[in-house]
Design a protein around this motif. Sequence first.
Motif, PDB file in Angstrom:
ATOM      1  N   ALA A  14       0.843  -1.270  -0.142  1.00  0.00           N
ATOM      2  CA  ALA A  14       0.001  -0.023  -0.265  1.00  0.00           C
ATOM      3  C   ALA A  14       0.807   1.289  -0.078  1.00  0.00           C
ATOM      4  O   ALA A  14       1.966   1.363   0.828  1.00  0.00           O
ATOM      5  CB  ALA A  14      -0.759  -0.199   1.054  1.00  0.00           C
ATOM      6  N   GLY A  15       0.527   2.115  -0.758  1.00  0.00           N
ATOM      7  CA  GLY A  15       1.388   3.380  -1.112  1.00  0.00           C
ATOM      8  C   GLY A  15       2.344   3.488  -1.884  1.00  0.00           C
ATOM      9  O   GLY A  15       2.985   4.409  -2.255  1.00  0.00           O
ATOM     10  N   GLU A  16       3.121   2.294  -2.315  1.00  0.00           N
ATOM     11  CA  GLU A  16       3.990   1.882  -3.252  1.00  0.00           C
ATOM     12  C   GLU A  16       3.540   2.244  -4.690  1.00  0.00           C
ATOM     13  O   GLU A  16       2.268   1.990  -4.968  1.00  0.00           O
ATOM     14  CB  GLU A  16       4.758   0.590  -3.145  1.00  0.00           C
ATOM     15  N   PRO A  17       4.423   2.740  -5.777  1.00  0.00           N
ATOM     16  CA  PRO A  17       3.786   2.770  -7.085  1.00  0.00           C
ATOM     17  C   PRO A  17       3.481   1.547  -7.565  1.00  0.00           C
ATOM     18  O   PRO A  17       3.968   0.475  -7.381  1.00  0.00           O
ATOM     19  CB  PRO A  17       5.312   3.093  -7.519  1.00  0.00           C
ATOM     20  N   GLY A  18       2.307   1.518  -8.192  1.00  0.00           N
ATOM     21  CA  GLY A  18       1.756   0.306  -8.504  1.00  0.00           C
ATOM     22  C   GLY A  18       0.648  -0.364  -7.425  1.00  0.00           C
ATOM     23  O   GLY A  18       0.045  -1.197  -8.025  1.00  0.00           O
ATOM     24  N   GLY A  19       0.894  -0.202  -6.327  1.00  0.00           N
ATOM     25  CA  GLY A  19       0.311  -0.848  -5.266  1.00  0.00           C
ATOM     26  C   GLY A  19      -1.127  -0.311  -4.751  1.00  0.00           C
ATOM     27  O   GLY A  19      -1.430   0.706  -5.415  1.00  0.00           O
ATOM     28  N   PRO A  20      -1.714  -0.790  -4.146  1.00  0.00           N
ATOM     29  CA  PRO A  20      -3.112  -0.434  -3.548  1.00  0.00           C
ATOM     30  C   PRO A  20      -2.844   0.656  -2.695  1.00  0.00           C
ATOM     31  O   PRO A  20      -1.912   0.937  -2.125  1.00  0.00           O
ATOM     32  CB  PRO A  20      -3.663  -1.742  -2.748  1.00  0.00           C
ATOM     33  N   THR A  21      -4.100   1.578  -2.592  1.00  0.00           N
ATOM     34  CA  THR A  21      -4.216   2.547  -1.848  1.00  0.00           C
ATOM     35  C   THR A  21      -4.264   2.135  -0.463  1.00  0.00           C
ATOM     36  O   THR A  21      -3.528   2.934   0.346  1.00  0.00           O
ATOM     37  CB  THR A  21      -5.386   3.267  -2.293  1.00  0.00           C
ATOM     38  N   LEU A  22      -4.777   1.165  -0.053  1.00  0.00           N
ATOM     39  CA  LEU A  22      -4.929   0.863   1.310  1.00  0.00           C
ATOM     40  C   LEU A  22      -4.960  -0.696   1.345  1.00  0.00           C
ATOM     41  O   LEU A  22      -5.192  -1.450   0.287  1.00  0.00           O
ATOM     42  CB  LEU A  22      -6.371   1.262   1.694  1.00  0.00           C
ATOM     43  N   GLY A  23      -4.367  -1.188   2.286  1.00  0.00           N
ATOM     44  CA  GLY A  23      -4.497  -2.663   2.593  1.00  0.00           C
ATOM     45  C   GLY A  23      -3.237  -3.133   2.093  1.00  0.00           C
ATOM     46  O   GLY A  23      -2.309  -2.734   1.711  1.00  0.00           O
ATOM     47  N   GLY A  24      -3.398  -4.567   2.042  1.00  0.00           N
ATOM     48  CA  GLY A  24      -2.204  -5.514   1.694  1.00  0.00           C
ATOM     49  C   GLY A  24      -2.471  -6.048   0.111  1.00  0.00           C
ATOM     50  O   GLY A  24      -3.229  -5.582  -0.632  1.00  0.00           O
ATOM     51  N   SER A  25      -1.721  -6.650  -0.384  1.00  0.00           N
ATOM     52  CA  SER A  25      -1.437  -7.176  -1.902  1.00  0.00           C
ATOM     53  C   SER A  25      -1.557  -8.391  -1.643  1.00  0.00           C
ATOM     54  O   SER A  25      -1.463  -9.336  -0.712  1.00  0.00           O
ATOM     55  CB  SER A  25       0.222  -6.782  -2.206  1.00  0.00           C
ATOM     56  N   LYS A  26      -2.008  -9.066  -2.867  1.00  0.00           N
ATOM     57  CA  LYS A  26      -2.342 -10.404  -3.180  1.00  0.00           C
ATOM     58  C   LYS A  26      -1.222 -11.303  -2.832  1.00  0.00           C
ATOM     59  O   LYS A  26      -1.272 -12.228  -2.345  1.00  0.00           O
ATOM     60  CB  LYS A  26      -2.859 -10.639  -4.616  1.00  0.00           C
ATOM     61  N   GLY A  27       0.061 -10.917  -3.417  1.00  0.00           N
ATOM     62  CA  GLY A  27       1.324 -11.643  -3.546  1.00  0.00           C
ATOM     63  C   GLY A  27       2.234 -11.187  -2.418  1.00  0.00           C
ATOM     64  O   GLY A  27       1.931 -10.243  -1.756  1.00  0.00           O
ATOM     65  N   PRO A  28       3.259 -12.001  -2.192  1.00  0.00           N
ATOM     66  CA  PRO A  28       4.346 -11.512  -1.227  1.00  0.00           C
ATOM     67  C   PRO A  28       4.976 -10.464  -1.484  1.00  0.00           C
ATOM     68  O   PRO A  28       5.221 -10.001  -2.575  1.00  0.00           O
ATOM     69  CB  PRO A  28       5.081 -12.856  -1.068  1.00  0.00           C
ATOM     70  N   ASP A  29       5.500  -9.795  -0.463  1.00  0.00           N
ATOM     71  CA  ASP A  29       6.178  -8.616  -0.426  1.00  0.00           C
ATOM     72  C   ASP A  29       7.671  -8.977  -1.233  1.00  0.00           C
ATOM     73  O   ASP A  29       8.272  -9.856  -0.803  1.00  0.00           O
ATOM     74  CB  ASP A  29       6.719  -8.130   0.711  1.00  0.00           C
ATOM     75  N   LEU A  30       7.951  -8.441  -2.244  1.00  0.00           N
ATOM     76  CA  LEU A  30       9.312  -8.876  -2.981  1.00  0.00           C
ATOM     77  C   LEU A  30      10.431  -8.013  -2.658  1.00  0.00           C
ATOM     78  O   LEU A  30      11.458  -8.007  -3.157  1.00  0.00           O
ATOM     79  CB  LEU A  30       8.952  -8.791  -4.423  1.00  0.00           C
ATOM     80  N   SER A  31      10.297  -7.013  -1.735  1.00  0.00           N
ATOM     81  CA  SER A  31      11.352  -5.922  -1.522  1.00  0.00           C
ATOM     82  C   SER A  31      12.583  -6.261  -0.988  1.00  0.00           C
ATOM     83  O   SER A  31      13.839  -5.991  -0.901  1.00  0.00           O
ATOM     84  CB  SER A  31      10.825  -4.793  -0.530  1.00  0.00           C
ATOM     85  N   ARG A  32      12.522  -7.738  -0.392  1.00  0.00           N
ATOM     86  CA  ARG A  32      13.877  -8.342   0.061  1.00  0.00           C
ATOM     87  C   ARG A  32      13.894  -9.760  -0.045  1.00  0.00           C
ATOM     88  O   ARG A  32      14.499 -10.670   0.348  1.00  0.00           O
ATOM     89  CB  ARG A  32      13.925  -8.179   1.503  1.00  0.00           C
ATOM     90  N   ILE A  33      13.395 -10.150  -1.489  1.00  0.00           N
ATOM     91  CA  ILE A  33      13.141 -11.495  -2.091  1.00  0.00           C
ATOM     92  C   ILE A  33      14.459 -12.026  -2.094  1.00  0.00           C
ATOM     93  O   ILE A  33      14.675 -13.242  -1.841  1.00  0.00           O
ATOM     94  CB  ILE A  33      12.316 -11.518  -3.276  1.00  0.00           C
ATOM     95  N   GLY A  34      15.516 -11.211  -2.564  1.00  0.00           N
ATOM     96  CA  GLY A  34      16.987 -11.760  -2.824  1.00  0.00           C
ATOM     97  C   GLY A  34      17.380 -12.500  -1.422  1.00  0.00           C
ATOM     98  O   GLY A  34      18.636 -13.301  -1.628  1.00  0.00           O
ATOM     99  N   SER A  35      16.919 -12.053  -0.304  1.00  0.00           N
ATOM    100  CA  SER A  35      17.702 -12.472   0.881  1.00  0.00           C
ATOM    101  C   SER A  35      17.083 -13.821   1.460  1.00  0.00           C
ATOM    102  O   SER A  35      17.731 -14.579   2.197  1.00  0.00           O
ATOM    103  CB  SER A  35      17.551 -11.721   2.099  1.00  0.00           C
ATOM    104  N   ALA A  36      15.909 -14.269   0.752  1.00  0.00           N
ATOM    105  CA  ALA A  36      15.411 -15.613   1.193  1.00  0.00           C
ATOM    106  C   ALA A  36      16.121 -16.944   0.377  1.00  0.00           C
ATOM    107  O   ALA A  36      16.908 -16.625  -0.562  1.00  0.00           O
ATOM    108  CB  ALA A  36      13.910 -15.889   0.546  1.00  0.00           C
ATOM    109  N   THR A  37      16.391 -17.945   1.300  1.00  0.00           N
ATOM    110  CA  THR A  37      16.986 -18.976   0.698  1.00  0.00           C
ATOM    111  C   THR A  37      16.572 -19.389  -0.548  1.00  0.00           C
ATOM    112  O   THR A  37      15.509 -19.725  -0.903  1.00  0.00           O
ATOM    113  CB  THR A  37      16.875 -20.192   1.801  1.00  0.00           C
ATOM    114  N   GLY A  38      17.502 -19.646  -1.430  1.00  0.00           N
ATOM    115  CA  GLY A  38      17.311 -20.233  -2.812  1.00  0.00           C
ATOM    116  C   GLY A  38      16.837 -19.424  -4.087  1.00  0.00           C
ATOM    117  O   GLY A  38      16.697 -19.751  -5.106  1.00  0.00           O
ATOM    118  N   MET A  39      16.788 -17.925  -3.342  1.00  0.00           N
ATOM    119  CA  MET A  39      16.017 -17.129  -4.568  1.00  0.00           C
ATOM    120  C   MET A  39      17.188 -16.493  -5.432  1.00  0.00           C
ATOM    121  O   MET A  39      17.825 -15.402  -5.305  1.00  0.00           O
ATOM    122  CB  MET A  39      15.455 -15.828  -3.732  1.00  0.00           C
TER     123      MET A  39
END
Length: 118
Positions: free
Chosen positions: A48-73
């Motif tokens: 919410a509030g990020e470019p392209g994101g919803p005005t309020l609430g959450g998104s359908k998909g997971p947050d990708l802002s730190r996806i590279g730190s996840a194991t195997g990504m």
Amino acid sequence: MPSVRFSIASLLCLSVVALTGCAEPPGPAGTDPEALYLHHCARCHARAGEPGGPTLGGSKGPDLSRIGSATGMTPDWIAAYVANPKSMRPDARLMPAFGDKMTPEQIRALAEWLAAKK
């Protein structure tokens, strides 16, 4: 009379398609990963509030802002998943395949950009 009905039905169908936005506009022509993300991914993954994101609430998909730190990504895994999610996770249900919407070069650029997000 049937041709008039056909014309009216055709016009009605085209109007519905135009009003509902069923036809997705073509994506970015180049390999700018941020532009690709905003066009293809932000609708479901931006917060919410990020470019392209919803005005309020959450998104359908997971947050990708730190996806590279996840194991195997790795860029290779992300690229394969973006192109065809079920090839990497058979239980993937909501993530659409983008192998027919982006070129391999675009998918690779996006995957490397996402993998660098730590």
